[in-house]
Design an enzyme around this catalytic site. Structure first.
Site, mmCIF file in Angstrom:
data_model
loop_
_atom_site.group_PDB
_atom_site.id
_atom_site.type_symbol
_atom_site.label_atom_id
_atom_site.label_comp_id
_atom_site.label_asym_id
_atom_site.label_seq_id
_atom_site.Cartn_x
_atom_site.Cartn_y
_atom_site.Cartn_z
ATOM 1 N N HIS A 1 0.816 -1.219 0.000
ATOM 2 C CA HIS A 1 0.000 0.000 0.000
ATOM 3 C C HIS A 1 0.849 1.268 0.000
ATOM 4 O O HIS A 1 0.324 2.368 -0.148
ATOM 5 C CB HIS A 1 -0.951 0.004 1.199
ATOM 6 C CG HIS A 1 -0.300 0.239 2.525
ATOM 7 N ND1 HIS A 1 0.064 -0.785 3.382
ATOM 8 C CD2 HIS A 1 0.060 1.384 3.162
ATOM 9 C CE1 HIS A 1 0.608 -0.274 4.476
ATOM 10 N NE2 HIS A 1 0.613 1.039 4.372
ATOM 11 N N ASP B 1 -0.291 -7.473 0.899
ATOM 12 C CA ASP B 1 0.230 -6.123 1.176
ATOM 13 C C ASP B 1 1.754 -6.176 1.108
ATOM 14 O O ASP B 1 2.451 -6.043 2.106
ATOM 15 C CB ASP B 1 -0.235 -5.619 2.533
ATOM 16 C CG ASP B 1 0.015 -4.112 2.698
ATOM 17 O OD1 ASP B 1 0.460 -3.477 1.712
ATOM 18 O OD2 ASP B 1 -0.221 -3.580 3.792
ATOM 19 N N GLY C 1 3.614 5.886 9.164
ATOM 20 C CA GLY C 1 5.015 6.074 8.795
ATOM 21 C C GLY C 1 5.850 4.837 9.051
ATOM 22 O O GLY C 1 6.909 4.660 8.462
ATOM 23 N N SER D 1 4.743 1.894 8.262
ATOM 24 C CA SER D 1 4.362 0.927 7.230
ATOM 25 C C SER D 1 5.567 0.440 6.446
ATOM 26 O O SER D 1 6.437 1.221 6.062
ATOM 27 C CB SER D 1 3.370 1.565 6.258
ATOM 28 O OG SER D 1 2.058 1.398 6.688
ATOM 29 N N SER E 1 2.173 -3.960 7.908
ATOM 30 C CA SER E 1 1.022 -3.669 7.047
ATOM 31 C C SER E 1 0.136 -2.581 7.670
ATOM 32 O O SER E 1 0.055 -1.477 7.168
ATOM 33 C CB SER E 1 0.210 -4.947 6.811
ATOM 34 O OG SER E 1 -0.966 -4.674 6.093
#
Length: 498
Positions: A234, A258, A337, A339, A354
């Protein structure tokens, strides 16, 4: 008519929330041994880290024996420079050194200031422009940077020529002169330098470090792979570009999965390690899946290094964009942030961040895309062996004939035994072992007396708290010197003599 010099120099959250972030996110010393003193009082020369000494020898041709005096001279020169910059005020025009001769030069725009320079132990050079003027002209070029043509890759203040050097690629001579004129920089203060350079950034790709996507959002590196790194899907679609490190998304899957992988541009180096955000890294050794209940830690660019346990594998979670399945569910906290960042169990890579719920103030649940699935999907190879920097554990130094203990404050040294010496009656092997406090850098020296002078005959000066020396020596008087190069605490010294 103004004359220009062209120098040829081919150079140098809600539940189920995703965790991508906006661009804007961004001791007391221990008591010392009785008799501890400064290292120089025991004849200990300035320490040079062995790695630095090797690099100076390799790249600059400086012998390891000369490295200490070179670095000492540079440190003294820096102190003199700072003092003179303050004392000379507006007339100061910068300073530079000739380390091969241990000479420091200081530029002055007023000849009357030369005496102060000489009194400080440096050589004065009378020049036309002050450092403040040169820096202001560089700032003018900085302000005009949006108009800088591709043929002008760099500019900088060169105190040795008392000018602003503007680097120019072939065919850019006229464009460079136009840029200087638009910026309002006096032509006589500029030296144009011919170059072939095409600057680019150089960045280590380390798990948990930040990267940006399209200049508008931020995520975290998962793990370094051959040619780039893996992260969350993502964070970017195929074709999206990244910065710091620079690269391009070559694969991305979200929702459903993801995961993504980014091919890094040249100059960015994948490193098999994860950032612990305490100045150290953990080396990645592989990607063996950890069991439910196992302790794991996560690294991310918003909240750093956080730990928890695995609650489930194969979990599904529904975000606003759709459902993602096959995830690792944990009670590790995370925030926007983080991720894409690394999840690791010991030294085994587990997954990339994720999304989840909660935050690192109140706690929460975070989900991770398993890393092995990403590697399999894109045929990638995990980079391992990134050289973790955790200090080695303290050893007991057992099995030695004599043992000494003490405590040192950072920067202090002490001679053992008890500030005295030992007499070795015959030739043979002397064995020493030093075990210092974890996280510190303690060094060990073996010294021998000749008349009234002590000389270092062997030393252990790595960046570790622990050192060992094996020395084949002759009969004589010896002493063992322990130096707390950095850090404070207790140590154990073991010694065996012939």
């Amino acid at each position: 008519m103004t004359r220009h010099t062209w120098r040829v120099a081919v150079t140098a959250c809600a539940a189920g929330a995703l965790l991508a972030g906006p661009m804007a996110l961004g001791s007391t010393a221990a008591p010392s041994d009785p008799g501890s003193v400064r290292p120089d009082q025991l004849g200990i020369a300035p320490k040079v880290d062995p790695g630095i000494a090797r690099a100076l020898e390799r790249d600059l041709g400086i012998s390891r024996s000369d490295a200490g005096s070179r670095l000492t001279f540079q440190a003294r020169a820096s102190s003199i420079r700072d003092d003179l910059a303050q004392r000379l005020g507006a007339t100061y025009a910068g300073a530079w050194v000739d380390p091969t001769k241990n000479v420091m030069y200081v530029g002055v725009a007023d000849g009357t200031a030369a005496a102060a320079v000489r009194a400080a132990g440096a050589r004065a050079v009378v020049v036309d422009h002050t450092l403040a003027e040169l820096e202001q002209w560089q700032a003018s070029l900085d302000a005009a940077r949006l108009d800088a043509p591709d043929q002008v890759p760099s500019w900088y203040v060169d105190v040795t020529t008392n000018s602003v050097v503007v680097s120019v690629r072939p065919g850019g001579e006229v464009a460079a002169q136009d840029l200087v004129a638009r910026a309002g920089v006096p032509a006589g203060s500029v030296t144009f330098e011919a170059t072939e350079e095409a600057p680019r950034t150089f960045i280590d790709i380390v798990g948990g470090n930040a990267y940006t996507i399209g200049g508008t959002s931020r995520c975290s590196v998962g793990f370094a792979v051959t040619g780039g790194f893996v992260s969350a899907g993502h964070c970017g679609r195929v074709g999206a570009t990244t910065a710091s490190p620079s690269g391009t998304f070559r694969g991305s899957s979200f929702p459903g999965n993801d995961y993504a992988w980014v091919a890094a541009a040249s100059g960015n180096t994948p490193v098999g390690a994860v950032n612990r955000y305490d100045g150290t890294r953990v080396s990645v050794a592989g990607s063996t899946d950890a069991a439910v209940g196992a302790a794991v830690c996560r690294s991310g660019s918003t909240t750093g290094w956080r730990c928890g346990t695995i609650q489930s594998r194969g979990a599904s979670v529904t975000y606003a964009q759709g459902t993602v399945s096959g995830l690792i569910r944990t009670n590790v906290c995370a925030e926007p942030g983080d991720s894409g960042g690394s999840l690791i169990a010991g030294n085994q890579a587990q997954g990339v961040t994720s999304g989840g719920s909660g935050n690192c103030s109140s706690g929460g649940t975070t989900y991770f895309q398993p890393v092995n699935e990403i590697l399999s999907a894109y045929g990638l190879t995990l980079i391992t062996g990134g050289g973790g920097t955790t200090p080695p554990p303290t050893t007991a130094c057992s099995g030695y004939a004599s043992s000494y203990q003490g405590t040192l404050s950072s920067g202090a040294a002490v001679a053992q035994p008890s500030g005295g010496s030992v007499t070795v009656s015959r030739s043979g092997t002397i064995r020493l072992c030093l075990a210092g406090p974890s996280g510190a850098d303690f060094d060990l020296y073996l010294q021998k007396r000749s008349g009234s002078t002590w000389s270092t005959v062997a030393q252990g000066t790595t960046s570790s708290a622990n050192e060992a020396i094996t020395y084949s020596g002759t009969a004589g008087t010896y002493r063992y010197v322990v130096l707390a190069y950095s850090g404070s605490g207790s140590y154990v010294l073991g010694a065996t003599t012939p």
